[in-house]
Design an enzyme around this catalytic site. Structure first.
Site, PDB file in Angstrom:
ATOM      1  N   MET A  33       7.981  -3.353   5.202  1.00 50.62           N
ATOM      2  CA  MET A  33       8.545  -3.383   3.850  1.00 50.62           C
ATOM      3  C   MET A  33       9.280  -2.085   3.526  1.00 50.62           C
ATOM      4  SD  MET A  33       8.142  -6.397   2.982  1.00 50.62           S
ATOM      5  CE  MET A  33       9.047  -6.136   1.485  1.00 50.62           C
ATOM      6  N   GLU A  34       8.791  -0.971   4.052  1.00 51.76           N
ATOM      7  CA  GLU A  34       9.464   0.309   3.822  1.00 51.76           C
ATOM      8  C   GLU A  34      10.833   0.321   4.494  1.00 51.76           C
ATOM      9  OE1 GLU A  34       5.402   0.757   2.599  1.00 51.76           O
ATOM     10  OE2 GLU A  34       6.255  -0.175   4.381  1.00 51.76           O
ATOM     11  N   ASP A  49      26.942   0.396  -5.548  1.00 51.58           N
ATOM     12  CA  ASP A  49      27.002   1.086  -6.832  1.00 51.58           C
ATOM     13  C   ASP A  49      28.097   2.145  -6.855  1.00 51.58           C
ATOM     14  OD1 ASP A  49      26.093   1.828  -9.499  1.00 51.58           O
ATOM     15  OD2 ASP A  49      25.286   3.621  -8.526  1.00 51.58           O
ATOM     16  N   HIS A  74       0.835  -1.201   0.000  1.00 49.34           N
ATOM     17  CA  HIS A  74       0.000   0.000   0.000  1.00 49.34           C
ATOM     18  C   HIS A  74       0.868   1.250   0.000  1.00 49.34           C
ATOM     19  CE1 HIS A  74      -2.680  -3.069   1.695  1.00 49.34           C
ATOM     20  NE2 HIS A  74      -3.651  -2.367   1.144  1.00 49.34           N
TER      21      HIS A  74
END
Length: 166
Positions: free
Chosen positions: A116-117, A131, A80
């Site tokens: 999840m965040e 990276d 969501h």
């Protein structure tokens, strides 16, 4: 499998679905996740000394993690969109790895959790370090992405049992 153990993102036919949280009350919720990046000691020293030609690795990774938390719903199917009330990402040098320990904390007042965040924030911060530093250390390892604690909602408080870490 009991009703409490049922996978909420599957309907009665086993098809994926977004859980309807429309009738759930807003509650204060918080989650903390962590990750780490192992690297050569010389890479860690370069990061700490802010000697990387691309700039401040820790600052860029921190911002990347915060941005990732805000966009988790666009990255993870069935999540969501949340109106986050707070996100923090910390990166600390750990010479014993050698590498970086990353911790992400997310807060919301809403009908669904922020695990999840927090996990996305920690993951993207770690990937950003990789990276930015891959040109000098391709052997870095992103590892141990995990939920540390969550509180709020119907399931209450949960904390990782450190004795069970593999």
């Amino acid at each position: 499998m009991t009703a409490k153990q049922a996978l909420t993102h599957l309907d009665e036919h086993g098809a994926a679905r977004m859980v309807d949280v429309g009738d759930k009350p807003d509650t204060a919720r918080e989650a903390i996740a962590s990750a780490r990046v192992r690297m050569q000691a010389s890479t860690l020293a370069m990061i700490v000394a802010q000697g990387h030609p691309k700039g401040d690795v820790l600052a860029v990774a921190r911002i990347a993690g915060i941005q990732a938390a805000k966009r988790t719903w666009e990255l993870i199917p069935l999540c969501h969109p949340l109106m986050l009330t707070g996100v923090s990402v910390t990166l600390e040098a750990d010479e014993s790895l050698p590498g970086l320990q990353i911790r992400a904390r997310c807060k919301v007042s809403g009908p669904t959790g922020v695990e999840m965040e927090a996990l996305t924030a920690a993951s993207v911060a770690a990937l950003t370090v990789y990276d930015m530093c891959k040109a000098v250390d391709r052997g870095m390892v992103v590892e141990q992405i995990q939920l540390e604690t969550k509180c709020g909602g119907a399931s209450g408080h949960w904390q990782r049992d450190a004795s069970l870490v593999r």
